[in-house]
Design an enzyme around this catalytic site. Sequence first.
Site, PDB file in Angstrom:
ATOM      1  CB  ALA A 272      -0.906   0.003   1.218  1.00  0.00           C
ATOM      2  N   GLY A 273       0.545   2.201  -0.835  1.00  0.00           N
ATOM      3  CA  GLY A 273       1.337   3.422  -0.891  1.00  0.00           C
ATOM      4  C   GLY A 273       0.541   4.512  -1.565  1.00  0.00           C
ATOM      5  CE1 TYR A 336       5.327   6.962  -3.371  1.00  0.00           C
ATOM      6  CE2 TYR A 336       7.282   7.365  -4.701  1.00  0.00           C
ATOM      7  CZ  TYR A 336       6.219   6.560  -4.356  1.00  0.00           C
ATOM      8  OH  TYR A 336       6.046   5.342  -4.971  1.00  0.00           O
TER       9      TYR A 336
HETATM   10  P1  NAD Z   1      -2.183   2.208  -6.653  1.00  0.00           P
HETATM   11  O1  NAD Z   1      -2.552   3.569  -6.229  1.00  0.00           O
HETATM   12  O2  NAD Z   1      -2.700   1.694  -7.964  1.00  0.00           O
HETATM   13  O3  NAD Z   1      -2.597   1.141  -5.532  1.00  0.00           O
HETATM   14  C1  NAD Z   1      -2.323   1.354  -4.165  1.00  0.00           C
HETATM   15  C2  NAD Z   1      -3.340   0.606  -3.337  1.00  0.00           C
HETATM   16  O4  NAD Z   1      -3.025   0.857  -1.950  1.00  0.00           O
HETATM   17  C3  NAD Z   1      -4.776   1.089  -3.577  1.00  0.00           C
HETATM   18  O5  NAD Z   1      -5.646  -0.034  -3.770  1.00  0.00           O
HETATM   19  C4  NAD Z   1      -5.108   1.839  -2.303  1.00  0.00           C
HETATM   20  O6  NAD Z   1      -6.481   1.804  -1.944  1.00  0.00           O
HETATM   21  C5  NAD Z   1      -4.235   1.113  -1.281  1.00  0.00           C
HETATM   22  N1  NAD Z   1      -4.016   1.933  -0.084  1.00  0.00           N
HETATM   23  C6  NAD Z   1      -3.676   3.237  -0.038  1.00  0.00           C
HETATM   24  N2  NAD Z   1      -3.647   3.673   1.236  1.00  0.00           N
HETATM   25  C7  NAD Z   1      -3.973   2.607   2.008  1.00  0.00           C
HETATM   26  C8  NAD Z   1      -4.139   2.434   3.404  1.00  0.00           C
HETATM   27  N3  NAD Z   1      -3.969   3.446   4.243  1.00  0.00           N
HETATM   28  N4  NAD Z   1      -4.474   1.222   3.863  1.00  0.00           N
HETATM   29  C9  NAD Z   1      -4.665   0.186   3.013  1.00  0.00           C
HETATM   30  N5  NAD Z   1      -4.546   0.291   1.674  1.00  0.00           N
HETATM   31  C10 NAD Z   1      -4.197   1.495   1.179  1.00  0.00           C
HETATM   32  O7  NAD Z   1      -0.592   2.161  -6.622  1.00  0.00           O
HETATM   33  P2  NAD Z   1       0.453   1.208  -7.387  1.00  0.00           P
HETATM   34  O8  NAD Z   1       0.971   1.938  -8.568  1.00  0.00           O
HETATM   35  O9  NAD Z   1      -0.101  -0.144  -7.582  1.00  0.00           O
HETATM   36  O10 NAD Z   1       1.638   1.186  -6.325  1.00  0.00           O
HETATM   37  C11 NAD Z   1       1.805   0.164  -5.352  1.00  0.00           C
HETATM   38  C12 NAD Z   1       3.069   0.429  -4.552  1.00  0.00           C
HETATM   39  O11 NAD Z   1       4.190   0.522  -5.435  1.00  0.00           O
HETATM   40  C13 NAD Z   1       3.039   1.733  -3.767  1.00  0.00           C
HETATM   41  O12 NAD Z   1       3.713   1.554  -2.530  1.00  0.00           O
HETATM   42  C14 NAD Z   1       3.817   2.674  -4.652  1.00  0.00           C
HETATM   43  O13 NAD Z   1       4.370   3.744  -3.922  1.00  0.00           O
HETATM   44  C15 NAD Z   1       4.866   1.755  -5.206  1.00  0.00           C
HETATM   45  N6  NAD Z   1       5.465   2.209  -6.465  1.00  0.00           N
HETATM   46  C16 NAD Z   1       4.729   2.316  -7.610  1.00  0.00           C
HETATM   47  C17 NAD Z   1       5.343   2.751  -8.775  1.00  0.00           C
HETATM   48  C18 NAD Z   1       4.607   2.836 -10.095  1.00  0.00           C
HETATM   49  O14 NAD Z   1       5.228   3.193 -11.097  1.00  0.00           O
HETATM   50  N7  NAD Z   1       3.313   2.557 -10.168  1.00  0.00           N
HETATM   51  C19 NAD Z   1       6.698   3.096  -8.773  1.00  0.00           C
HETATM   52  C20 NAD Z   1       7.406   2.991  -7.583  1.00  0.00           C
HETATM   53  C21 NAD Z   1       6.790   2.538  -6.440  1.00  0.00           C
END
Ligand code: NAD
Length: 431
Positions: A272-273, A336
């Site tokens: 989650a992020g 972040y």
């Molecule tokens: P996303 O926004 O599609 O999904 C994140 C999920 O986390 C969502 O379903 C959201 O509801 C859930 N969430 C948020 N806050 C929460 C909480 N307080 N409690 C429980 N659930 C919660 O994001 P993503 O792109 O799938 O990213 C997933 C992870 O990968 C994150 O940690 C993000 O920072 C990291 N990340 C993503 C990328 C990218 O390019 N997409 C790059 C680097 C890191």
Amino acid sequence: MADRYLSFTGTAPGRFLTRRLGLPQPASLKRFSPERPALQGDRLLLTAGKSDLDLTATGLGLTASSEHPAAVLLDATGVRDVETLAEVHAALHPVVRSVASSGRIVVLGAPLDPADHHQAAAQQALEGFTRSLGKEIGRGRTVNLVRLTDAPAAASTLGFLLSPKSAYVSGQVVEVGPQDVTAPADPERPLTGRTALVTGAARGIGEAVAETLARDGARVVVLDVPQAEQDARRVADRLGGTALALDITADDAGARIAAALPDGLDVLVHNAGITRDRRLVNMPAERWSSVLDVNLASVLRTTDALLASGTLRQGGRIVATASIAGLAGNAGQTNYGASKAGVVGLVRSLAPRALTEHGVTVNAVAPGFIETKMTAAIPLFIREAGRRMNSLAQGGLPADVAETTAWLAHPASGAVNGQVVRVCGQSLLGA
Ligand code: NAD
């Protein structure tokens, strides 16, 4: 969200035009599928220096010669000085051209010897060599370095890096310890009998992680915020798992997870992020604290609670999610970047203690540009730059982060601990 440029360069006119204009040439990567679980072709073993490593028990099916290898493993553990480094050049120079598209080169190195600065210099040189070759090799091929002391402990790591599952992992250095590891009874479903909880798994990368861990045999718990409960249930139903509607920032999140898992937990994936981008001059305190709370404080709190309650069992795995923004920094992301760098600090400090005291490994994945709703929202030109500024000249897929997580969660990956593995196609950021 689709990468139209990648589709265009896959056509004959697209290839012609982009070559003439000197534009990036992303290759269509060969990823894992049940129909194509392995790269087609030989795995060639080469050696530089005098090695004591016995790779026969790894079951990697290595061969001593091949005209057109799908993968090359270069055992350079015996390289102890600058003179012997020439054998790295001698071994790879003649074969590098013949390595198949989407092929793999994995260099094996030894830990740096603090008592021998000639050995340390030569072994560190392998890192610069690996990263440079990764940047120039092209055609979807990857180059990684594994530092190890004995081969059986590294079997799961080498299996991953030599397979299509590591399609978007390049330019990485992974250290594998000397711990004894046991291979799972069923290599096709290594997580059979294990329970995995993935936070933020209602969509995006988390959903792909839950899906991949379920494919590998785990019973999955799909955790997401109450507002996303319906999506979390849909994912859980599809994977034969359960959904847990819970805001991970709740003070009692750890206790509620423990209560939901009375039989214990084997794999905890902190996925989650959130992002709340603003330059520091314009960033209200709320934007700072919400990001720090979801991405870092809740990771620390739930980790502590689940280790203290014994919910995370012996042989357990924690995989946290960092980001290349936490390693390189990114304009507009002081909150972040701080939160994701904090995850790296947590992993480095906790890993040795968690292994000794609880038998649990702690590692992180650091995604680069991954094609998700998060990155689809980035303005066009910044998104295009993010996609192309890596050695593979394209974005990764959620499945790439998921496969890396599955390797770290593997029962035979007990000797991989305290590692931060970038899943970024060797991004130029923070390289
Ligand atoms: P996303 O926004 O599609 O999904 C994140 C999920 O986390 C969502 O379903 C959201 O509801 C859930 N969430 C948020 N806050 C929460 C909480 N307080 N409690 C429980 N659930 C919660 O994001 P993503 O792109 O799938 O990213 C997933 C992870 O990968 C994150 O940690 C993000 O920072 C990291 N990340 C993503 C990328 C990218 O390019 N997409 C790059 C680097 C890191």
